[in-house]
Design a protein around this motif. Structure first.
Motif, PDB file in Angstrom:
ATOM      1  N   LEU A  16       0.817  -1.206   0.000  1.00  0.00           N
ATOM      2  CA  LEU A  16       0.000   0.000   0.000  1.00  0.00           C
ATOM      3  C   LEU A  16       0.856   1.264   0.000  1.00  0.00           C
ATOM      4  CD1 LEU A  16      -2.623  -1.189   2.625  1.00  0.00           C
ATOM      5  CD2 LEU A  16      -3.084  -0.785   0.195  1.00  0.00           C
ATOM      6  N   LEU A  17       1.870   1.265   0.835  1.00  0.00           N
ATOM      7  CA  LEU A  17       2.679   2.474   1.000  1.00  0.00           C
ATOM      8  C   LEU A  17       3.412   2.851  -0.274  1.00  0.00           C
ATOM      9  CD1 LEU A  17       3.268   4.493   3.250  1.00  0.00           C
ATOM     10  CD2 LEU A  17       5.267   3.132   3.858  1.00  0.00           C
ATOM     11  N   ILE A  18       4.014   1.862  -0.940  1.00  0.00           N
ATOM     12  CA  ILE A  18       4.783   2.200  -2.133  1.00  0.00           C
ATOM     13  C   ILE A  18       3.883   2.546  -3.315  1.00  0.00           C
ATOM     14  CG2 ILE A  18       6.762   0.823  -1.405  1.00  0.00           C
ATOM     15  CD1 ILE A  18       5.910  -1.279  -3.453  1.00  0.00           C
ATOM     16  N   GLY A  19       2.603   2.181  -3.220  1.00  0.00           N
ATOM     17  CA  GLY A  19       1.675   2.594  -4.259  1.00  0.00           C
ATOM     18  C   GLY A  19       1.132   3.986  -4.039  1.00  0.00           C
ATOM     19  N   LEU A  20       1.164   4.447  -2.790  1.00  0.00           N
ATOM     20  CA  LEU A  20       0.640   5.771  -2.461  1.00  0.00           C
ATOM     21  C   LEU A  20       1.717   6.843  -2.473  1.00  0.00           C
ATOM     22  CD1 LEU A  20      -1.771   4.749   0.443  1.00  0.00           C
ATOM     23  CD2 LEU A  20      -2.409   5.456  -1.870  1.00  0.00           C
ATOM     24  N   VAL A  21       2.911   6.490  -2.042  1.00  0.00           N
ATOM     25  CA  VAL A  21       4.021   7.450  -2.075  1.00  0.00           C
ATOM     26  C   VAL A  21       4.700   7.290  -3.429  1.00  0.00           C
ATOM     27  CG1 VAL A  21       6.104   8.259  -0.925  1.00  0.00           C
ATOM     28  CG2 VAL A  21       4.270   7.224   0.417  1.00  0.00           C
ATOM     29  N   ALA A  22       4.191   7.983  -4.427  1.00  0.00           N
ATOM     30  CA  ALA A  22       4.654   7.793  -5.796  1.00  0.00           C
ATOM     31  C   ALA A  22       4.322   9.039  -6.619  1.00  0.00           C
ATOM     32  CB  ALA A  22       3.977   6.561  -6.402  1.00  0.00           C
ATOM     33  N   PRO A  23       5.076   9.290  -7.688  1.00  0.00           N
ATOM     34  CA  PRO A  23       6.245   8.529  -8.135  1.00  0.00           C
ATOM     35  C   PRO A  23       7.457   8.827  -7.255  1.00  0.00           C
ATOM     36  CG  PRO A  23       5.918  10.425  -9.539  1.00  0.00           C
ATOM     37  CD  PRO A  23       4.750  10.395  -8.597  1.00  0.00           C
ATOM     38  N   ARG A  24       8.357   7.855  -7.184  1.00  0.00           N
ATOM     39  CA  ARG A  24       9.537   7.994  -6.352  1.00  0.00           C
ATOM     40  C   ARG A  24      10.787   7.968  -7.224  1.00  0.00           C
ATOM     41  NH1 ARG A  24       6.741   3.933  -4.532  1.00  0.00           N
ATOM     42  NH2 ARG A  24       8.353   2.370  -4.817  1.00  0.00           N
ATOM     43  N   PRO A  25      11.738   8.886  -6.978  1.00  0.00           N
ATOM     44  CA  PRO A  25      12.994   8.819  -7.721  1.00  0.00           C
ATOM     45  C   PRO A  25      13.731   7.536  -7.377  1.00  0.00           C
ATOM     46  CG  PRO A  25      13.188  10.358  -5.900  1.00  0.00           C
ATOM     47  CD  PRO A  25      11.743   9.959  -5.972  1.00  0.00           C
ATOM     48  N   ILE A  26      14.540   7.068  -8.294  1.00  0.00           N
ATOM     49  CA  ILE A  26      15.256   5.807  -8.111  1.00  0.00           C
ATOM     50  C   ILE A  26      16.751   6.080  -8.005  1.00  0.00           C
ATOM     51  CG2 ILE A  26      15.688   3.507  -9.060  1.00  0.00           C
ATOM     52  CD1 ILE A  26      13.115   4.028 -10.798  1.00  0.00           C
ATOM     53  N   ALA A  27      17.319   5.696  -6.880  1.00  0.00           N
ATOM     54  CA  ALA A  27      18.756   5.834  -6.680  1.00  0.00           C
ATOM     55  C   ALA A  27      19.432   4.520  -7.044  1.00  0.00           C
ATOM     56  CB  ALA A  27      19.049   6.190  -5.226  1.00  0.00           C
ATOM     57  N   LEU A  28      20.221   4.526  -8.092  1.00  0.00           N
ATOM     58  CA  LEU A  28      21.023   3.354  -8.436  1.00  0.00           C
ATOM     59  C   LEU A  28      22.366   3.547  -7.727  1.00  0.00           C
ATOM     60  CD1 LEU A  28      21.423   0.729  -9.902  1.00  0.00           C
ATOM     61  CD2 LEU A  28      21.950   2.010 -11.994  1.00  0.00           C
ATOM     62  N   VAL A  29      22.517   2.874  -6.584  1.00  0.00           N
ATOM     63  CA  VAL A  29      23.630   3.161  -5.679  1.00  0.00           C
ATOM     64  C   VAL A  29      24.806   2.236  -5.942  1.00  0.00           C
ATOM     65  CG1 VAL A  29      24.345   3.224  -3.258  1.00  0.00           C
ATOM     66  CG2 VAL A  29      22.056   3.991  -3.913  1.00  0.00           C
ATOM     67  N   THR A  30      25.964   2.834  -6.098  1.00  0.00           N
ATOM     68  CA  THR A  30      27.195   2.048  -6.163  1.00  0.00           C
ATOM     69  C   THR A  30      27.923   2.177  -4.824  1.00  0.00           C
ATOM     70  OG1 THR A  30      28.203   3.937  -7.338  1.00  0.00           O
ATOM     71  CG2 THR A  30      27.614   2.009  -8.646  1.00  0.00           C
ATOM     72  N   SER A  31      28.458   1.039  -4.360  1.00  0.00           N
ATOM     73  CA  SER A  31      29.216   0.985  -3.110  1.00  0.00           C
ATOM     74  C   SER A  31      30.321  -0.046  -3.275  1.00  0.00           C
ATOM     75  CB  SER A  31      28.299   0.636  -1.929  1.00  0.00           C
ATOM     76  OG  SER A  31      27.689  -0.626  -2.126  1.00  0.00           O
ATOM     77  N   ARG A  32      31.267  -0.035  -2.350  1.00  0.00           N
ATOM     78  CA  ARG A  32      32.422  -0.932  -2.467  1.00  0.00           C
ATOM     79  C   ARG A  32      32.362  -2.009  -1.390  1.00  0.00           C
ATOM     80  NH1 ARG A  32      37.045  -0.162  -5.192  1.00  0.00           N
ATOM     81  NH2 ARG A  32      36.686   2.089  -5.371  1.00  0.00           N
ATOM     82  N   ASN A  33      32.518  -3.294  -1.807  1.00  0.00           N
ATOM     83  CA  ASN A  33      32.470  -4.381  -0.840  1.00  0.00           C
ATOM     84  C   ASN A  33      33.844  -4.642  -0.224  1.00  0.00           C
ATOM     85  OD1 ASN A  33      33.962  -6.106  -2.586  1.00  0.00           O
ATOM     86  ND2 ASN A  33      32.089  -6.875  -3.538  1.00  0.00           N
ATOM     87  N   GLU A  34      33.886  -5.604   0.680  1.00  0.00           N
ATOM     88  CA  GLU A  34      35.111  -5.854   1.439  1.00  0.00           C
ATOM     89  C   GLU A  34      36.253  -6.368   0.580  1.00  0.00           C
ATOM     90  OE1 GLU A  34      32.128  -9.230   2.266  1.00  0.00           O
ATOM     91  OE2 GLU A  34      32.137  -7.041   2.104  1.00  0.00           O
ATOM     92  N   ASP A  35      35.948  -6.914  -0.590  1.00  0.00           N
ATOM     93  CA  ASP A  35      36.974  -7.404  -1.509  1.00  0.00           C
ATOM     94  C   ASP A  35      37.400  -6.353  -2.525  1.00  0.00           C
ATOM     95  OD1 ASP A  35      36.914  -9.967  -0.314  1.00  0.00           O
ATOM     96  OD2 ASP A  35      35.154 -10.506  -1.518  1.00  0.00           O
ATOM     97  N   GLY A  36      36.836  -5.162  -2.432  1.00  0.00           N
ATOM     98  CA  GLY A  36      37.169  -4.097  -3.364  1.00  0.00           C
ATOM     99  C   GLY A  36      36.263  -4.056  -4.579  1.00  0.00           C
ATOM    100  N   GLY A  37      35.352  -5.034  -4.697  1.00  0.00           N
ATOM    101  CA  GLY A  37      34.424  -5.052  -5.817  1.00  0.00           C
ATOM    102  C   GLY A  37      33.339  -4.007  -5.644  1.00  0.00           C
ATOM    103  N   ILE A  38      32.723  -3.626  -6.758  1.00  0.00           N
ATOM    104  CA  ILE A  38      31.704  -2.589  -6.737  1.00  0.00           C
ATOM    105  C   ILE A  38      30.326  -3.214  -6.851  1.00  0.00           C
ATOM    106  CG2 ILE A  38      30.856  -0.475  -7.827  1.00  0.00           C
ATOM    107  CD1 ILE A  38      33.610  -0.263  -6.453  1.00  0.00           C
TER     108      ILE A  38
END
Length: 212
Positions: A16-38
């Motif tokens: 219900l919530l994601i249908g009512l709070v819309a439209p929502r911008p989309i963050a395509l997030v990049t982060s670095r893991n413990e092995d150095g991979g993205i």
């Protein structure tokens, strides 16, 4: 219909919530893991909250019930203190959706989506090369609320391709950038190309003159 949150199943609340709070911008997030991979993952529980300092917020739910571990993005940000929000535009919809797949930890979402990365200007985490704009962030704080983490990131640099910047402001040429928004949990999105409505704010001086 009225839904009493105290007695409603959590999955139903989510639907219900994601249908009512819309439209929502989309963050395509990049982060670095413990092995150095993205790692790359999309989140639509996302927005900006303040400008002084510039703060954006991510809502990152934990893994499904039975697995108490946070998702990779939350864990990576807590460990490194850095992440990049890549703006999701219509031409990145397919790749963004691939990055949402629950791949095993050893599989690179960026590789599966056929994406490349580019060096950021301030943080060590790279941005997605084909993203037309990106926000470089450092972790300001993380609040753990129930099975979710609310991550506040301070924006330390903003990358925008020149063609989408009007130097007069500077303003973002939003009608040309073609960002997309998430509408619900059923795979529905909204495009912004050709869909703009213009309604400037009314200055009080104009209001009292009756120019409404």
């Amino acid at each position: 219909m009225v839904f009493d949150v105290a007695t409603t199943d959590k999955k139903k609340i989510y639907n219900l919530l994601i249908g009512l709070v819309a439209p929502r911008p989309i963050a395509l997030v990049t982060s670095r893991n413990e092995d150095g991979g993205i790692n790359a993952a999309p989140f639509s529980a996302y927005n900006y909250l303040s400008i002084d300092p510039p703060i954006v917020a991510l809502g990152v739910a934990d893994r499904p019930a039975g697995d108490p571990a946070p998702k990779d993005t939350a864990r990576n940000i807590r460990r490194t203190g850095e992440f990049v929000v890549n703006v999701t535009t219509e031409d990145l919809l397919r790749q963004m959706n691939i990055c949402a797949t629950d791949f095993p930890a050893e599989v690179s979402e960026i590789e599966m989506a056929g994406l490349e990365t580019a060096e950021s200007s301030v943080v060590s985490v790279p941005r997605i090369k084909s993203a037309h704009a990106a926000l470089e962030c450092v972790e300001h704080t993380t609040l753990q609320i129930g099975r979710s983490r609310i991550i506040l990131g301070r924006v330390v640099a903003m990358y925008v391709e020149d063609q989408f910047v009007d130097p007069a402001g500077p303003y973002i040429k939003a009608e040309e950038l073609h960002a997309i928004g998430r509408m619900n949990g059923l795979g529905s999105y909204v495009r912004t190309e050709g869909s703009f409505l213009h309604q400037p704010r009314i200055p009080y001086s104009e209001w009292v003159k009756g120019k409404r």
